[in-house]
Design a protein around this motif. Structure first.
Motif, mmCIF file in Angstrom:
data_model
loop_
_atom_site.group_PDB
_atom_site.id
_atom_site.type_symbol
_atom_site.label_atom_id
_atom_site.label_comp_id
_atom_site.label_asym_id
_atom_site.label_seq_id
_atom_site.Cartn_x
_atom_site.Cartn_y
_atom_site.Cartn_z
ATOM 1 N N TYR A 192 0.827 -1.192 0.000
ATOM 2 C CA TYR A 192 0.000 0.000 0.000
ATOM 3 C C TYR A 192 0.867 1.250 0.000
ATOM 4 N N THR A 193 0.371 2.332 -0.562
ATOM 5 C CA THR A 193 1.094 3.591 -0.496
ATOM 6 C C THR A 193 1.265 3.981 0.966
ATOM 7 N N ASN A 194 2.415 4.526 1.264
ATOM 8 C CA ASN A 194 2.707 5.007 2.616
ATOM 9 C C ASN A 194 3.023 3.896 3.617
ATOM 10 N N SER A 195 3.157 2.644 3.133
ATOM 11 C CA SER A 195 3.456 1.557 4.073
ATOM 12 C C SER A 195 4.932 1.575 4.466
ATOM 13 N N GLY A 196 5.756 2.280 3.677
ATOM 14 C CA GLY A 196 7.169 2.399 4.043
ATOM 15 C C GLY A 196 8.116 1.683 3.083
ATOM 16 N N LYS A 197 7.676 1.429 1.862
ATOM 17 C CA LYS A 197 8.504 0.702 0.895
ATOM 18 C C LYS A 197 9.794 1.463 0.565
ATOM 19 N N THR A 198 9.649 2.745 0.282
ATOM 20 C CA THR A 198 10.820 3.547 -0.082
ATOM 21 C C THR A 198 11.804 3.630 1.082
ATOM 22 N N THR A 199 11.264 3.799 2.288
ATOM 23 C CA THR A 199 12.112 3.880 3.481
ATOM 24 C C THR A 199 12.879 2.573 3.677
ATOM 25 N N PHE A 230 2.045 8.051 -2.769
ATOM 26 C CA PHE A 230 2.592 8.087 -4.129
ATOM 27 C C PHE A 230 3.945 8.770 -4.249
ATOM 28 N N ALA A 231 4.757 8.679 -3.200
ATOM 29 C CA ALA A 231 6.096 9.250 -3.332
ATOM 30 C C ALA A 231 6.822 8.505 -4.453
ATOM 31 N N THR A 232 6.453 7.251 -4.668
ATOM 32 C CA THR A 232 7.093 6.473 -5.718
ATOM 33 C C THR A 232 6.084 6.182 -6.810
ATOM 34 N N LEU A 233 6.232 6.829 -7.925
ATOM 35 C CA LEU A 233 5.309 6.548 -9.026
ATOM 36 C C LEU A 233 5.929 5.592 -10.012
ATOM 37 N N ASN A 263 5.738 -3.575 8.855
ATOM 38 C CA ASN A 263 6.582 -2.402 9.103
ATOM 39 C C ASN A 263 5.993 -1.469 10.175
ATOM 40 N N LYS A 264 6.791 -0.538 10.592
ATOM 41 C CA LYS A 264 6.426 0.492 11.579
ATOM 42 C C LYS A 264 6.098 -0.103 12.949
ATOM 43 N N VAL A 265 6.823 -1.187 13.321
ATOM 44 C CA VAL A 265 6.557 -1.787 14.631
ATOM 45 C C VAL A 265 6.968 -0.842 15.760
ATOM 46 N N ASP A 266 7.796 0.147 15.438
ATOM 47 C CA ASP A 266 8.181 1.124 16.470
ATOM 48 C C ASP A 266 6.977 1.911 16.962
ATOM 49 N N ARG A 267 5.927 1.912 16.151
ATOM 50 C CA ARG A 267 4.736 2.683 16.520
ATOM 51 C C ARG A 267 3.571 1.788 16.922
ATOM 52 N N SER A 268 3.829 0.496 16.967
ATOM 53 C CA SER A 268 2.715 -0.432 17.180
ATOM 54 C C SER A 268 2.908 -1.221 18.472
ATOM 55 N N TYR A 290 13.499 9.082 -3.016
ATOM 56 C CA TYR A 290 12.692 10.081 -2.340
ATOM 57 C C TYR A 290 11.612 9.425 -1.475
ATOM 58 N N ALA A 291 11.649 9.670 -0.181
ATOM 59 C CA ALA A 291 10.587 9.167 0.689
ATOM 60 C C ALA A 291 10.031 10.331 1.491
ATOM 61 N N ALA A 292 8.753 10.412 1.554
ATOM 62 C CA ALA A 292 8.159 11.500 2.316
ATOM 63 C C ALA A 292 6.847 11.002 2.892
ATOM 64 N N ASP A 293 6.317 11.730 3.810
ATOM 65 C CA ASP A 293 5.050 11.306 4.376
ATOM 66 C C ASP A 293 3.941 11.679 3.397
ATOM 67 N N LEU A 307 9.359 -5.425 11.593
ATOM 68 C CA LEU A 307 10.522 -4.531 11.682
ATOM 69 C C LEU A 307 10.115 -3.060 11.614
ATOM 70 N N SER A 308 11.087 -2.213 11.765
ATOM 71 C CA SER A 308 10.860 -0.794 11.544
ATOM 72 C C SER A 308 11.887 -0.297 10.530
ATOM 73 N N ALA A 309 11.404 0.067 9.370
ATOM 74 C CA ALA A 309 12.303 0.565 8.322
ATOM 75 C C ALA A 309 12.935 1.880 8.766
ATOM 76 N N LEU A 310 12.220 2.591 9.629
ATOM 77 C CA LEU A 310 12.684 3.911 10.057
ATOM 78 C C LEU A 310 13.823 3.809 11.064
HETATM 79 P P1 GDP Z 1 5.926 4.226 0.500
HETATM 80 O O1 GDP Z 1 4.837 5.080 -0.076
HETATM 81 O O2 GDP Z 1 5.448 2.834 0.797
HETATM 82 O O3 GDP Z 1 7.203 4.210 -0.279
HETATM 83 O O4 GDP Z 1 6.233 4.845 1.954
HETATM 84 P P2 GDP Z 1 7.468 5.755 2.448
HETATM 85 O O5 GDP Z 1 8.710 4.950 2.556
HETATM 86 O O6 GDP Z 1 7.484 7.000 1.645
HETATM 87 O O7 GDP Z 1 7.008 6.056 3.938
HETATM 88 C C1 GDP Z 1 5.857 6.783 4.234
HETATM 89 C C2 GDP Z 1 5.982 7.468 5.586
HETATM 90 O O8 GDP Z 1 6.077 6.495 6.626
HETATM 91 C C3 GDP Z 1 7.244 8.330 5.699
HETATM 92 O O9 GDP Z 1 6.921 9.473 6.451
HETATM 93 C C4 GDP Z 1 8.215 7.454 6.482
HETATM 94 O O10 GDP Z 1 9.123 8.207 7.241
HETATM 95 C C5 GDP Z 1 7.258 6.701 7.389
HETATM 96 N N1 GDP Z 1 7.809 5.403 7.783
HETATM 97 C C6 GDP Z 1 8.336 4.458 6.983
HETATM 98 N N2 GDP Z 1 8.759 3.403 7.713
HETATM 99 C C7 GDP Z 1 8.492 3.679 9.002
HETATM 100 C C8 GDP Z 1 8.690 2.972 10.248
HETATM 101 O O11 GDP Z 1 9.200 1.861 10.327
HETATM 102 N N3 GDP Z 1 8.246 3.601 11.383
HETATM 103 C C9 GDP Z 1 7.656 4.821 11.355
HETATM 104 N N4 GDP Z 1 7.259 5.335 12.515
HETATM 105 N N5 GDP Z 1 7.456 5.517 10.210
HETATM 106 C C10 GDP Z 1 7.870 4.956 9.044
#
Ligand code: GDP
Length: 354
Positions: A191-198, A216-219, A304-309, A210-213, A331-334
């Motif tokens: 899904y978009t925003n799941s953290g693939k780019t990170t 569609f950061a990745t088209l 992903n994002k287990v740091d927040r879960s 480029y990764a941003a909150d 895991l946490s990509a961040l």
């Molecule tokens: P993509 O659309 O799947 O490529 O998602 P992005 O890599 O652009 O990530 C979307 C947002 O989620 C960005 O603000 C990242 O910093 C944030 N993010 C990605 N991975 C993690 C993670 O493991 N933990 C947290 N807290 N945020 C994350």
């Protein structure tokens, strides 16, 4: 997955708000209507449209965004009746795509999607013009204008499709070369925003992506090399993100990008552990993968994002997915926490490929 579902409407509205934030549109008021049968003229009831006009005026809004898709007639009726610019969900996504498209191929795909979206709209306009137009048997000036517009649009569609086909062939050639090099390829899907780019950035150490909150950061597809602790290398491809209720024109236009995932040796499905509706999210991914012919590829899930879960939630989801026979890495990509769990999966793939 049998996880608690949150109200679909809440989820869709929250997502719409996120989508709008991507193009710097701030939501100042929200209004909903429950209606068994959509009104053909406005989708919403006429009374509701009046209410929207007042609401937009009171909150000094310049734009009314409807989460559902509007027909061309509904769109122009709504604009006229509310004195406000009106978008539907498809237009919102289109605007985001337009703004995000970075490469020539992505730009072309967006252009094609835009043309396909506009086609029925000008058909609707043509109908309106001829209805309102001159007497029986005459061709009003509006109709000629409409015809010219339609032909230009048609020509753009043909040209963009041809160019895209060429680019696809070129890409297939590049893929063959990659295959010949014998390096296993893993595609990140999700899904978009799941953290693939990170995640790709974390694994490849490449800071250029480029990764941003932003959704569609990745088209376009990006491929990077990842060095495993064992010294072996794998290639990792980022793919275009999935989204709920993607308008059909966009599904078709982005197929080429998604199909890249099919060419990988393995798919890594990235899920956001905090997603309140993981069931639906995973279903969308699975269904789309089936459609592009990638269902049979080996697959692992990244939670992903287990740091927040919460730990309890993560364990529960992990157990559920494993019961479905999927390898899962939480895991946490961040922060990098738990990323080492992936090495085992990749080593398995490297051995399997050799
Ligand atoms: P993509 O659309 O799947 O490529 O998602 P992005 O890599 O652009 O990530 C979307 C947002 O989620 C960005 O603000 C990242 O910093 C944030 N993010 C990605 N991975 C993690 C993670 O493991 N933990 C947290 N807290 N945020 C994350």
């Amino acid at each position: 997955l049998e996880l608690p579902l949150r109200d679909d409407l809440d989820l869709l509205l929250e997502e719409l708000r996120l989508l709008l934030a991507n193009i710097d549109v701030e939501v100042v008021a929200v209004s909903t209507q429950k209606k068994d049968r959509p009104d053909p003229a406005f989708l919403l009831g006429a009374g509701k449209v009046d209410e929207l006009k007042i609401l937009a005026h009171a909150s000094e809004a310049d734009l009314i965004v409807c989460n559902d898709l509007l027909t061309p007639i509904q769109l122009s009726n709504m604009r006229r009746k509310t004195d406000c610019e009106v978008w539907d969900r498809a237009l919102v996504i289109m605007k985001i795509f337009e703004r995000r498209a970075a490469t020539a191929e992505a730009k072309l795909q967006v252009d094609l999607a835009r043309c396909r979206y506009e086609m029925p709209h000008i058909r609707g306009l043509g109908k309106q013009m001829s209805n309102a137009g001159a007497g029986i048997g005459t061709r009003g000036p509006g109709e000629t204008e409409f015809e010219r517009h339609r032909r230009k649009l048609q020509a753009r569609i043909v040209e963009a499709s041809r160019k895209l086909e060429e680019m696809k062939k070129r890409r297939q050639g590049q893929r063959k070369q990659r295959r010949r090099s014998g390096i296993p390829t893993v595609a990140l899907v999700g899904y978009t925003n799941s953290g693939k780019t990170t995640l790709l950035k974390r694994l490849s150490g490449d800071k250029k992506l480029y990764a941003a909150d932003q959704l569609f950061a990745t088209l376009d597809t990006a491929v990077r090399s990842v060095r495993l602790p064992s010294g072996k290398n794998i290639l990792m491809a980022d793919t275009v993100g999935f989204i709920r209720e993607l308008p059909p024109e966009l599904i078709a236009a982005f197929r080429t990008t998604l199909e890249e995932a099919c060419q990988a040796d393995m798919l890594l499905v990235v899920l956001d552990a905090n997603d309140p509706d993981l069931t639906a999210t995973y279903d969308v991914i699975q269904q789309t993968l089936d459609e592009i012919g990638a269902a049979a590829l080996p697959r692992a899930v990244v939670l992903n994002k287990v740091d927040r879960s919460g730990l309890f939630r993560v364990d529960r989801i992990k157990a559920q997915l494993r019961r479905d026979g999927l390898p899962v890495c939480a895991l946490s990509a961040l922060t990098g926490e738990g990323v080492e769990n992936l090495w085992g999966v990749f080593d398995w793939l490297a051995v399997r490929r050799s």
